[in-house]
Motif scaffolding. Structure first.
Motif, PDB file in Angstrom:
ATOM      1  N   GLY A  44     -31.110  -9.655  10.750  1.00  0.00           N
ATOM      2  CA  GLY A  44     -31.265  -9.123   9.400  1.00  0.00           C
ATOM      3  C   GLY A  44     -32.075  -7.840   9.402  1.00  0.00           C
ATOM      4  N   SER A  45     -31.730  -6.938   8.516  1.00  0.00           N
ATOM      5  CA  SER A  45     -32.422  -5.653   8.473  1.00  0.00           C
ATOM      6  C   SER A  45     -33.864  -5.803   8.004  1.00  0.00           C
ATOM      7  CB  SER A  45     -31.670  -4.681   7.564  1.00  0.00           C
ATOM      8  OG  SER A  45     -31.627  -5.207   6.248  1.00  0.00           O
ATOM      9  N   SER A  46     -34.182  -6.944   7.393  1.00  0.00           N
ATOM     10  CA  SER A  46     -35.548  -7.141   6.907  1.00  0.00           C
ATOM     11  C   SER A  46     -36.349  -8.063   7.812  1.00  0.00           C
ATOM     12  CB  SER A  46     -35.508  -7.687   5.490  1.00  0.00           C
ATOM     13  OG  SER A  46     -34.773  -8.884   5.459  1.00  0.00           O
ATOM     14  N   ILE A  47     -35.881  -8.257   9.056  1.00  0.00           N
ATOM     15  CA  ILE A  47     -36.593  -9.075  10.030  1.00  0.00           C
ATOM     16  C   ILE A  47     -36.962  -8.185  11.211  1.00  0.00           C
ATOM     17  CG2 ILE A  47     -36.464 -11.023  11.619  1.00  0.00           C
ATOM     18  CD1 ILE A  47     -34.405 -12.284   9.787  1.00  0.00           C
ATOM     19  N   TYR A  48     -38.241  -8.140  11.531  1.00  0.00           N
ATOM     20  CA  TYR A  48     -38.695  -7.391  12.699  1.00  0.00           C
ATOM     21  C   TYR A  48     -38.651  -8.309  13.922  1.00  0.00           C
ATOM     22  CZ  TYR A  48     -40.436  -3.776   9.576  1.00  0.00           C
ATOM     23  OH  TYR A  48     -40.535  -2.776   8.644  1.00  0.00           O
TER      24      TYR A  48
END
Length: 163
Positions: A82-86
């Protein structure tokens, strides 16, 4: 003049491409180092370099999990892509969770030996999470659900420092 400008642009693009390629290759080579060395190197890097190292270790771990017929690499990547998971947050959360599990379980089929290769160390961490579970919000998740719960927990948070 136009020819010079075109050559300059192509040179810059090639330089940036090669820099990214060598950065990934270097990160892949680092997964072969012992875990304790890998973590020390990761702590010393800036956020972007740490993110590349963490993303690479997740890719390597996914490959090992697929070879062991635990979860396909595609499914594993899909959970954490996901783009919001580092990736660095997933790595820290994995380490914290497995460290806590060490204190509550007497033994595990997946021993964590810091002198093993980093990718083997994280493979064992993710196997623990997969088979022994991930605790979140007073619930225990096992199997693929444990990885999904972990990704949800890491979702939409600011990138955590490794201090």
């Amino acid at each position: 003049m136009e020819t010079f400008l075109i050559v300059a642009v192509i040179t810059v693009v090639l330089f940036l491409f090669m820099k990214g390629l060598f950065s990934f290759k270097n990160a892949t080579q680092l997964t072969l180092r012992p875990f304790n060395e890998w973590i020390a190197l990761a702590k010393g890097k800036n956020k972007k370099e740490r993110e590349v190292m963490s993303h690479t270790i997740l890719l390597e771990t996914g490959s090992l999990l697929e070879k062991a017929n635990i979860i396909s690499q595609r499914e594993f990547e899909k959970i954490f892509s996901g783009s919001s998971i580092y990736a660095s947050d997933v790595i820290i959360l994995t380490l914290i969770t497995t460290h806590i599990q060490d204190h509550f379980s007497e033994s595990s089929e997946f021993p964590l030996n810091e002198s093993k290769q980093a990718r083997i160390y994280f493979y064992n961490c993710f196997c623990r999470l997969y088979f022994e579970g991930f605790y979140s919000e007073s619930s225990i998740y096992k199997g693929k659900d444990s990885l999904i719960a972990m990704a949800r927990y890491a979702n939409d948070k600011e990138q955590q420092p490794w201090d």
